[in-house]
Design a protein around this motif. Sequence first.
Motif, PDB file in Angstrom:
ATOM      1  N   PHE A 409       0.835  -1.206   0.000  1.00 28.86           N
ATOM      2  CA  PHE A 409       0.000   0.000   0.000  1.00 28.86           C
ATOM      3  C   PHE A 409       0.873   1.261   0.000  1.00 28.86           C
ATOM      4  O   PHE A 409       0.627   2.200  -0.768  1.00 28.86           O
ATOM      5  CB  PHE A 409      -0.920  -0.001   1.224  1.00 28.86           C
ATOM      6  CG  PHE A 409      -1.610   1.313   1.470  1.00 28.86           C
ATOM      7  CD1 PHE A 409      -2.700   1.703   0.712  1.00 28.86           C
ATOM      8  CD2 PHE A 409      -1.143   2.179   2.459  1.00 28.86           C
ATOM      9  CE1 PHE A 409      -3.319   2.935   0.928  1.00 28.86           C
ATOM     10  CE2 PHE A 409      -1.752   3.405   2.692  1.00 28.86           C
ATOM     11  CZ  PHE A 409      -2.844   3.787   1.915  1.00 28.86           C
ATOM     12  N   LEU A 410       1.892   1.295   0.844  1.00 26.99           N
ATOM     13  CA  LEU A 410       2.758   2.474   0.936  1.00 26.99           C
ATOM     14  C   LEU A 410       3.571   2.690  -0.338  1.00 26.99           C
ATOM     15  O   LEU A 410       3.757   3.827  -0.782  1.00 26.99           O
ATOM     16  CB  LEU A 410       3.689   2.340   2.142  1.00 26.99           C
ATOM     17  CG  LEU A 410       3.002   2.344   3.519  1.00 26.99           C
ATOM     18  CD1 LEU A 410       4.017   2.030   4.618  1.00 26.99           C
ATOM     19  CD2 LEU A 410       2.319   3.681   3.785  1.00 26.99           C
ATOM     20  N   LEU A 411       4.059   1.602  -0.933  1.00 26.66           N
ATOM     21  CA  LEU A 411       4.831   1.720  -2.167  1.00 26.66           C
ATOM     22  C   LEU A 411       3.951   2.182  -3.335  1.00 26.66           C
ATOM     23  O   LEU A 411       4.371   3.001  -4.156  1.00 26.66           O
ATOM     24  CB  LEU A 411       5.489   0.380  -2.514  1.00 26.66           C
ATOM     25  CG  LEU A 411       6.584  -0.101  -1.552  1.00 26.66           C
ATOM     26  CD1 LEU A 411       7.066  -1.486  -1.953  1.00 26.66           C
ATOM     27  CD2 LEU A 411       7.746   0.870  -1.506  1.00 26.66           C
ATOM     28  N   LYS A 412       2.739   1.653  -3.390  1.00 24.51           N
ATOM     29  CA  LYS A 412       1.812   2.060  -4.443  1.00 24.51           C
ATOM     30  C   LYS A 412       1.478   3.551  -4.307  1.00 24.51           C
ATOM     31  O   LYS A 412       1.434   4.293  -5.300  1.00 24.51           O
ATOM     32  CB  LYS A 412       0.532   1.230  -4.343  1.00 24.51           C
ATOM     33  CG  LYS A 412      -0.547   1.587  -5.388  1.00 24.51           C
ATOM     34  CD  LYS A 412      -0.087   1.224  -6.786  1.00 24.51           C
ATOM     35  CE  LYS A 412      -1.248   1.235  -7.776  1.00 24.51           C
ATOM     36  NZ  LYS A 412      -1.919   2.524  -7.912  1.00 24.51           N
ATOM     37  N   ARG A 413       1.283   4.002  -3.088  1.00 23.75           N
ATOM     38  CA  ARG A 413       0.986   5.408  -2.861  1.00 23.75           C
ATOM     39  C   ARG A 413       2.149   6.293  -3.293  1.00 23.75           C
ATOM     40  O   ARG A 413       1.944   7.354  -3.913  1.00 23.75           O
ATOM     41  CB  ARG A 413       0.665   5.638  -1.379  1.00 23.75           C
ATOM     42  CG  ARG A 413       0.183   7.055  -1.066  1.00 23.75           C
ATOM     43  CD  ARG A 413      -0.177   7.205   0.386  1.00 23.75           C
ATOM     44  NE  ARG A 413       0.983   7.071   1.263  1.00 23.75           N
ATOM     45  CZ  ARG A 413       0.935   7.212   2.588  1.00 23.75           C
ATOM     46  NH1 ARG A 413      -0.223   7.468   3.187  1.00 23.75           N
ATOM     47  NH2 ARG A 413       2.030   7.076   3.316  1.00 23.75           N
ATOM     48  N   GLU A 414       3.382   5.863  -3.006  1.00 21.05           N
ATOM     49  CA  GLU A 414       4.559   6.650  -3.399  1.00 21.05           C
ATOM     50  C   GLU A 414       4.727   6.667  -4.920  1.00 21.05           C
ATOM     51  O   GLU A 414       5.060   7.706  -5.505  1.00 21.05           O
ATOM     52  CB  GLU A 414       5.815   6.093  -2.734  1.00 21.05           C
ATOM     53  CG  GLU A 414       7.110   6.780  -3.124  1.00 21.05           C
ATOM     54  CD  GLU A 414       7.137   8.271  -2.781  1.00 21.05           C
ATOM     55  OE1 GLU A 414       7.967   8.990  -3.371  1.00 21.05           O
ATOM     56  OE2 GLU A 414       6.326   8.721  -1.941  1.00 21.05           O
ATOM     57  N   ASN A 415       4.517   5.524  -5.568  1.00 19.94           N
ATOM     58  CA  ASN A 415       4.592   5.495  -7.035  1.00 19.94           C
ATOM     59  C   ASN A 415       3.561   6.433  -7.656  1.00 19.94           C
ATOM     60  O   ASN A 415       3.848   7.157  -8.610  1.00 19.94           O
ATOM     61  CB  ASN A 415       4.369   4.069  -7.551  1.00 19.94           C
ATOM     62  CG  ASN A 415       5.608   3.202  -7.426  1.00 19.94           C
ATOM     63  OD1 ASN A 415       6.671   3.677  -7.046  1.00 19.94           O
ATOM     64  ND2 ASN A 415       5.467   1.929  -7.735  1.00 19.94           N
ATOM     65  N   ASP A 416       2.348   6.407  -7.123  1.00 22.25           N
ATOM     66  CA  ASP A 416       1.293   7.286  -7.648  1.00 22.25           C
ATOM     67  C   ASP A 416       1.655   8.756  -7.442  1.00 22.25           C
ATOM     68  O   ASP A 416       1.384   9.600  -8.307  1.00 22.25           O
ATOM     69  CB  ASP A 416      -0.044   6.969  -6.961  1.00 22.25           C
ATOM     70  CG  ASP A 416      -0.611   5.625  -7.379  1.00 22.25           C
ATOM     71  OD1 ASP A 416      -0.159   5.085  -8.404  1.00 22.25           O
ATOM     72  OD2 ASP A 416      -1.502   5.109  -6.673  1.00 22.25           O
ATOM     73  N   ARG A 417       2.264   9.065  -6.295  1.00 24.99           N
ATOM     74  CA  ARG A 417       2.673  10.445  -6.026  1.00 24.99           C
ATOM     75  C   ARG A 417       3.709  10.910  -7.040  1.00 24.99           C
ATOM     76  O   ARG A 417       3.629  12.032  -7.563  1.00 24.99           O
ATOM     77  CB  ARG A 417       3.248  10.550  -4.606  1.00 24.99           C
ATOM     78  CG  ARG A 417       3.573  11.979  -4.177  1.00 24.99           C
ATOM     79  CD  ARG A 417       4.404  12.013  -2.898  1.00 24.99           C
ATOM     80  NE  ARG A 417       5.759  11.506  -3.109  1.00 24.99           N
ATOM     81  CZ  ARG A 417       6.746  12.240  -3.622  1.00 24.99           C
ATOM     82  NH1 ARG A 417       6.536  13.495  -3.999  1.00 24.99           N
ATOM     83  NH2 ARG A 417       7.945  11.719  -3.778  1.00 24.99           N
TER      84      ARG A 417
END
Length: 450
Positions: A409-417
């Motif tokens: 979840f955290l990695l996906k959020r950072e990639n999206d950012r």
Amino acid sequence: SIIPWVAILYLMLSLDRNNIGNARLGTLEADLDLVGNDYYTALTIFFAGYVIFHIPSNLVVKRLRPSRWISATMILWGISSICQAAAHNASGLIACRFWLGAFETGVGPSTPLFLSFWYQREELATRVAIYFGTSTLAGAFSGAIAYGVLGNLSGVHGVAGWRWLFIIEAIPTIVLGLLSFFVLPDLPENAAKWWLTEKEKKVAIMRTHISGNTDEKAFDKHQFFAALLDYKNWLAVIIYIGLNVALASYAIFAPTIIRDMGFGSLNAQLLSIPPYVAACALIVSWNSDRTLQRGYHIMVVTCLAILGYIFLMSSTNVGVRYTGAILVACGVYPVIPLTLSWVANNNLGHTKRGVGIAMTSMVAQVRNESLSYHYRIYKTEDSPRYIKGHAVCLIFICLAFISATLLRFLLKRENDRRDHKYGKPDSIDLSEAQAGERLYDKHPKFRYAL
């Protein structure tokens, strides 16, 4: 050609590490006058040596050249393994186990780092799975070898069967260690002509540079501290803690658990083969590479392990419990290559990647052995169902599932950012991400494997 060779090396590592569990079904404890916690101390002290030398091994593997480091440490752990056969008391066995653990770091945590020098991000998990997958075959081989040795060599030339077991399984380790000095390459840049032609070498160098392998220094202190402070590595550590409690318990105690289902010791050796063989789930890692999705695959296989422990705890039926043992193996073993590949994929820079891989395994081993030593989760008095041991492993596998979910979840959020701020990268070339600025995996062009 690298993968088959290092896979054989890890097969020998797994045999030499875990054969004490098979030796215990012989006369090991009686011959060495092991009493109280002596056997469990011998198990635990192995991981003391293994933990202490994790990070140092990964920091020197490139400096000293992989072929030399892997070869030397293999020979030394083979000698340590043979010395177990010469032990006459608990102290001798414990000393041998410590050095066995120390020298096995030259292959165990160092080889995934070595492979990351050669393969791209989307190729790594399958290769690491093949490498670690031989540990499941080691379970099959160890059961068969122990069956033959304990059944046929006990007392031959006045030597106990368990002593023959240590000797027979250590000799190939030493031979392969000697051969590794000549067989293994080091890095694409200095691979011998009989390994790569000039054209192949250029392609290999280009591929590794695209993957971000452009470090000129063998050690970078900035990367070292960046690895220690990276929350992603610590979440991977928690995943590996959950994995290791179940993994170490299963590898050492599987023959005993299956024996206590009602089978004799030698039959338990043979019946311990199918769970390990079934655990060779290379298709999981292949699909993980194909999609570059690590988190989802870890979640799925940990659910298999959870179901397996529920089967083991909830029924007295031998068939149900044996099915549970198979599910646990299929659920636990694939997490090893998936997690280590995830860490390797998301740490750019040789030092940061090496420290990240080492600390993931090292801290997890510390926590695992602290638990197993003080609480001995599979106690003899809990036989034959081992409810407490299974329950503890179930809790830690659930912890691995939760941690993998959170990390993804955290990695996906950072990639999206990053996609929103910088736009999606127009290529997968990561060579410029290491140039000058010390951004590494924080570079705007870098995207995390999920």
